[in-house]
Design a protein around this motif. Structure first.
Motif, PDB file in Angstrom:
ATOM      1  N   ALA A 246       0.833  -1.199   0.000  1.00  0.00           N
ATOM      2  CA  ALA A 246       0.000   0.000   0.000  1.00  0.00           C
ATOM      3  C   ALA A 246       0.872   1.254   0.000  1.00  0.00           C
ATOM      4  CB  ALA A 246      -0.936  -0.001   1.206  1.00  0.00           C
ATOM      5  N   ALA A 247       1.941   1.231   0.791  1.00  0.00           N
ATOM      6  CA  ALA A 247       2.855   2.375   0.831  1.00  0.00           C
ATOM      7  C   ALA A 247       3.537   2.581  -0.514  1.00  0.00           C
ATOM      8  CB  ALA A 247       3.895   2.168   1.934  1.00  0.00           C
ATOM      9  N   ALA A 248       3.906   1.480  -1.175  1.00  0.00           N
ATOM     10  CA  ALA A 248       4.538   1.587  -2.492  1.00  0.00           C
ATOM     11  C   ALA A 248       3.590   2.228  -3.498  1.00  0.00           C
ATOM     12  CB  ALA A 248       4.973   0.203  -2.975  1.00  0.00           C
ATOM     13  N   ALA A 249       2.323   1.873  -3.424  1.00  0.00           N
ATOM     14  CA  ALA A 249       1.341   2.497  -4.313  1.00  0.00           C
ATOM     15  C   ALA A 249       1.199   3.986  -4.017  1.00  0.00           C
ATOM     16  CB  ALA A 249      -0.007   1.796  -4.170  1.00  0.00           C
ATOM     17  N   ILE A 272       8.023   4.753   1.077  1.00  0.00           N
ATOM     18  CA  ILE A 272       8.709   3.449   1.052  1.00  0.00           C
ATOM     19  C   ILE A 272       9.508   3.243   2.334  1.00  0.00           C
ATOM     20  CG2 ILE A 272      10.266   1.974  -0.229  1.00  0.00           C
ATOM     21  CD1 ILE A 272       7.711   2.719  -1.732  1.00  0.00           C
ATOM     22  N   ALA A 273      10.215   4.267   2.758  1.00  0.00           N
ATOM     23  CA  ALA A 273      11.067   4.136   3.944  1.00  0.00           C
ATOM     24  C   ALA A 273      10.258   3.845   5.198  1.00  0.00           C
ATOM     25  CB  ALA A 273      11.903   5.403   4.138  1.00  0.00           C
ATOM     26  N   CYS A 274       9.033   4.368   5.288  1.00  0.00           N
ATOM     27  CA  CYS A 274       8.274   4.214   6.530  1.00  0.00           C
ATOM     28  C   CYS A 274       7.835   2.779   6.769  1.00  0.00           C
ATOM     29  CB  CYS A 274       7.075   5.153   6.552  1.00  0.00           C
ATOM     30  SG  CYS A 274       5.599   4.564   5.703  1.00  0.00           S
ATOM     31  N   THR A 275       7.870   1.942   5.728  1.00  0.00           N
ATOM     32  CA  THR A 275       7.503   0.528   5.900  1.00  0.00           C
ATOM     33  C   THR A 275       8.641  -0.414   5.521  1.00  0.00           C
ATOM     34  OG1 THR A 275       6.530   0.511   3.669  1.00  0.00           O
ATOM     35  CG2 THR A 275       5.050   0.969   5.522  1.00  0.00           C
ATOM     36  N   GLY A 473       1.834   7.740   9.649  1.00  0.00           N
ATOM     37  CA  GLY A 473       1.637   7.135  10.956  1.00  0.00           C
ATOM     38  C   GLY A 473       0.637   5.998  10.914  1.00  0.00           C
ATOM     39  N   VAL A 474      -0.446   6.162  10.162  1.00  0.00           N
ATOM     40  CA  VAL A 474      -1.445   5.098  10.044  1.00  0.00           C
ATOM     41  C   VAL A 474      -0.827   3.860   9.408  1.00  0.00           C
ATOM     42  CG1 VAL A 474      -3.560   4.448   8.805  1.00  0.00           C
ATOM     43  CG2 VAL A 474      -3.443   6.611  10.063  1.00  0.00           C
ATOM     44  N   LEU A 475      -0.029   4.050   8.374  1.00  0.00           N
ATOM     45  CA  LEU A 475       0.614   2.911   7.729  1.00  0.00           C
ATOM     46  C   LEU A 475       1.638   2.249   8.658  1.00  0.00           C
ATOM     47  CD1 LEU A 475       1.109   4.294   4.113  1.00  0.00           C
ATOM     48  CD2 LEU A 475      -0.543   2.566   4.863  1.00  0.00           C
ATOM     49  N   ARG A 476       2.362   3.050   9.429  1.00  0.00           N
ATOM     50  CA  ARG A 476       3.352   2.470  10.345  1.00  0.00           C
ATOM     51  C   ARG A 476       2.677   1.637  11.432  1.00  0.00           C
ATOM     52  NH1 ARG A 476       8.000   6.573  12.222  1.00  0.00           N
ATOM     53  NH2 ARG A 476       8.946   4.551  12.739  1.00  0.00           N
ATOM     54  N   LEU A 477       1.582   2.154  11.990  1.00  0.00           N
ATOM     55  CA  LEU A 477       0.874   1.387  13.013  1.00  0.00           C
ATOM     56  C   LEU A 477       0.270   0.123  12.412  1.00  0.00           C
ATOM     57  CD1 LEU A 477      -0.136   1.037  15.877  1.00  0.00           C
ATOM     58  CD2 LEU A 477      -2.074   2.529  15.341  1.00  0.00           C
ATOM     59  N   ALA A 478      -0.265   0.222  11.199  1.00  0.00           N
ATOM     60  CA  ALA A 478      -0.835  -0.959  10.552  1.00  0.00           C
ATOM     61  C   ALA A 478       0.236  -2.017  10.306  1.00  0.00           C
ATOM     62  CB  ALA A 478      -1.499  -0.562   9.238  1.00  0.00           C
ATOM     63  N   GLN A 479       1.432  -1.584   9.920  1.00  0.00           N
ATOM     64  CA  GLN A 479       2.492  -2.561   9.692  1.00  0.00           C
ATOM     65  C   GLN A 479       2.968  -3.183  11.005  1.00  0.00           C
ATOM     66  OE1 GLN A 479       6.532  -1.471   8.329  1.00  0.00           O
ATOM     67  NE2 GLN A 479       6.151  -2.858   6.603  1.00  0.00           N
ATOM     68  N   ALA A 480       3.029  -2.390  12.047  1.00  0.00           N
ATOM     69  CA  ALA A 480       3.379  -2.953  13.350  1.00  0.00           C
ATOM     70  C   ALA A 480       2.351  -4.001  13.764  1.00  0.00           C
ATOM     71  CB  ALA A 480       3.465  -1.840  14.395  1.00  0.00           C
ATOM     72  N   PHE A 481       1.076  -3.720  13.512  1.00  0.00           N
ATOM     73  CA  PHE A 481       0.043  -4.687  13.866  1.00  0.00           C
ATOM     74  C   PHE A 481       0.158  -5.959  13.033  1.00  0.00           C
ATOM     75  CE2 PHE A 481      -4.281  -6.440  13.389  1.00  0.00           C
ATOM     76  CZ  PHE A 481      -4.454  -6.853  14.701  1.00  0.00           C
ATOM     77  N   GLU A 482       0.619  -5.845  11.795  1.00  0.00           N
ATOM     78  CA  GLU A 482       0.838  -7.053  10.994  1.00  0.00           C
ATOM     79  C   GLU A 482       1.780  -8.029  11.705  1.00  0.00           C
ATOM     80  OE1 GLU A 482       0.377  -5.969   6.281  1.00  0.00           O
ATOM     81  OE2 GLU A 482       2.247  -5.381   7.270  1.00  0.00           O
ATOM     82  N   LEU A 483       2.741  -7.485  12.449  1.00  0.00           N
ATOM     83  CA  LEU A 483       3.680  -8.343  13.179  1.00  0.00           C
ATOM     84  C   LEU A 483       3.079  -8.877  14.475  1.00  0.00           C
ATOM     85  CD1 LEU A 483       7.010  -6.324  12.790  1.00  0.00           C
ATOM     86  CD2 LEU A 483       6.196  -8.241  11.411  1.00  0.00           C
ATOM     87  N   LEU A 484       2.106  -8.170  15.022  1.00  0.00           N
ATOM     88  CA  LEU A 484       1.536  -8.537  16.321  1.00  0.00           C
ATOM     89  C   LEU A 484       0.352  -9.495  16.217  1.00  0.00           C
ATOM     90  CD1 LEU A 484       1.508  -5.001  17.972  1.00  0.00           C
ATOM     91  CD2 LEU A 484       3.107  -6.862  18.477  1.00  0.00           C
ATOM     92  N   ARG A 485      -0.361  -9.481  15.119  1.00  0.00           N
ATOM     93  CA  ARG A 485      -1.596 -10.246  15.005  1.00  0.00           C
ATOM     94  C   ARG A 485      -1.332 -11.745  14.955  1.00  0.00           C
ATOM     95  NH1 ARG A 485      -3.012  -8.572   8.702  1.00  0.00           N
ATOM     96  NH2 ARG A 485      -1.197  -9.628   7.775  1.00  0.00           N
TER      97      ARG A 485
END
Length: 494
Positions: A246-249, A272-275, A473-485
């Motif tokens: 999503a970030a790349a898009a 790109i860097a944020c994810t 920030g929304v994308l960073r939190l979403a990516q962090a949650f990808e690791l936590l779920r």
């Protein structure tokens, strides 16, 4: 991807000295690769866009008879574009960061020379004179827009029910709908028709397919992605399998376009860097103040399984160091009813512009919904519009003192494919968008990311909303949650 990709170049293109000639053992696997995996392999001359496009076309050919996610699928043109991309990569001259990456565009995103039916037989098939901004940016970046995706009549349903397109279905359960109005985009993302699918959202139309198809559906801040024509609350954004895609898009879609009178000032944001380092986003999460919103304040009651998945997500974020605080209901029944009335009147104006034959071609559900606005007075329409402003105030005030709000994306899991809306009642057509709608009116970025599954195996999305303009920030939190779920289940139908 665990092994380096094998080389595979088209017979008409000279290979560089380092390129081997052994093709992949299973072309269909390439349809599941991420943007980063594809572009890294292209740059290293290990993989051709032709092989990737062949894999995506084979995947679509196998699944489209069941899903009906695509429209205007043009294999020959897609393969020609892939061969041109291959040649650019071999010269070391890609057009942009998405060169050779397969992408789909929603029906209502205009592409030059193609009709834009808006999901309905009531719209004349007139070729578009120009690419809409999202289509133009993707073309300039070298992405291969190989198909358009299906949507319901006028985009005013959260299903794939259309008088123009075949009925779209959910890859996780073909008896269920994929959500809408970016219905085909959500189904295509879950089925693995390549990594990128672009939809639009005015009340949840990206995030609802996101939750019901188990994919990432990102609605950016209003004006972050230029669109044409612009309208109150309307955004374009990506549906993907991962936050990084999503970030790349967004790195391409967010480039400026003067046609959007509501566009934000151009910013060179590090999409790109944020994810690029997911583990770093876990550390960044610590100390963030996150509101937990479990009662919309209107609409359908919250399904217990959806509540449980949302509460589990909050516990995981808290265990990672976030501070979780309860959030009172943002919405009221009057707000939802007001938005409903305003949109009915807007659609009634469109209905009145139709010829009798065109009106007859419109989906009866939509016609009944729009015609119900005929008796509204000017004062009532003004009061309906005012609810948009009250919603905006409520969403901004709810974010005060918080970094983010998490909530269910929708109060229910995916509903029957044949239904236009969960209630199947045109006078109660918006009962399922209480969690998504306020962030369109408040202009905040919001994303749906899969948080778990129901007992029936249907995906359940977590919505993450941020402060206005804090898309990163929304994308960073979403990516962090990808690791936590919890561990994710295999993608359906692969």
């Amino acid at each position: 991807m665990t092994q380096p990709p094998p080389s595979f170049f088209s017979d008409t293109t000279p290979r560089p000295p380092e390129a081997a000639a052994t093709p992949p053992s299973d072309l269909l696997d390439l349809a599941d690769w991420s943007v980063h995996e594809l572009t890294q392999a292209y740059a290293a001359h290990q993989l051709s866009p032709v092989a990737v496009m062949q894999a995506v076309l084979q995947r679509a050919d196998a699944l489209e008879p069941q899903l009906h996610a695509l429209w205007l699928l043009r294999p020959d043109a897609a393969l020609a574009a892939a061969r041109a991309s291959e040649a650019r990569w071999l010269r070391g001259e890609p057009l942009g960061p998405l060169d050779g990456v397969p992408v789909t565009l929603k029906d209502n995103i205009a592409t030059q020379g193609d009709p834009t039916p808006l999901g309905t037989r009531a719209t004349p098939d007139v070729p578009a004179a120009h690419d809409a901004p999202p289509a133009a940016r993707l073309r300039e970046a070298g992405a291969i827009a190989f198909a358009k995706t299906t949507m319901p009549d006028w985009g005013m349903l959260s299903s794939g029910l259309s008088t123009y397109h075949a009925l779209a279905r959910n890859p996780w359960d073909l008896s269920r709908g994929p959500g809408g109005s970016s219905s085909g985009a959500g189904a295509a993302a879950a089925a693995g028709y390549g990594p990128l699918h672009i939809g639009t959202d005015i009340g949840g139309s990206i995030r609802l397919p996101g939750t019901w198809c188990g994919v990432v559906g990102f609605k950016p801040s209003l004006g972050r992605v230029p669109i044409d024509p612009p309208f109150m609350g309307r955004c374009a954004g990506p549906l993907t399998r991962t936050v990084a895609d999503a970030a790349a898009a967004m790195a391409v879609l967010s480039l400026p376009d003067r046609r959007d009178s509501m566009g934000l000032p151009a910013q060179d944001l590090p999409w790109i860097a944020c994810t690029a380092q997911p583990e770093a986003n876990l550390g960044w999460l610590r100390g963030k103040r996150i509101g937990l919103w479990l009662e919309a304040g209107c609409g359908l009651p919250l399904d217990p399984e959806v509540r449980a998945a949302t509460e589990d997500a909050a516990r995981r974020l808290a265990a990672a160091g976030a501070h979780i605080e309860p959030v009172a209901p943002l919405m009221t029944p009057a707000m939802l009813a007001g938005m409903d009335r305003f949109w009915r009147m807007r659609s009634l104006q469109d209905v009145q512009a139709l010829s009798p034959a065109q009106r007859e071609a419109l989906l009866p559900y939509i016609l009944t919904w729009a015609e119900s606005a005929r008796e509204l007075t000017g004062a009532e329409v003004y009061q309906a519009w005012l609810q948009n402003h009250l919603m905006r105030q409520a969403s901004v005030q709810a974010m005060a003192g918080l970094d983010f709000i998490v909530s269910p994306t929708a109060p229910i899991t995916a509903f029957a494919a044949e239904l236009p809306t969960p209630t199947n009642d045109p006078l109660r057509g918006l009962e399922h968008i209480g969690f998504t709608l306020p962030f369109n009116m408040g202009e905040q970025p919001a994303v749906s990311v899969n948080a778990g599954y129901s007992r029936a195996g249907l995906p359940i999305g977590l919505q993450i909303a941020g402060q206005r303009f804090d898309d990163l920030g929304v994308l960073r939190l979403a990516q962090a949650f990808e690791l936590l779920r919890e561990p994710q289940r295999p993608w359906p139908m692969a």
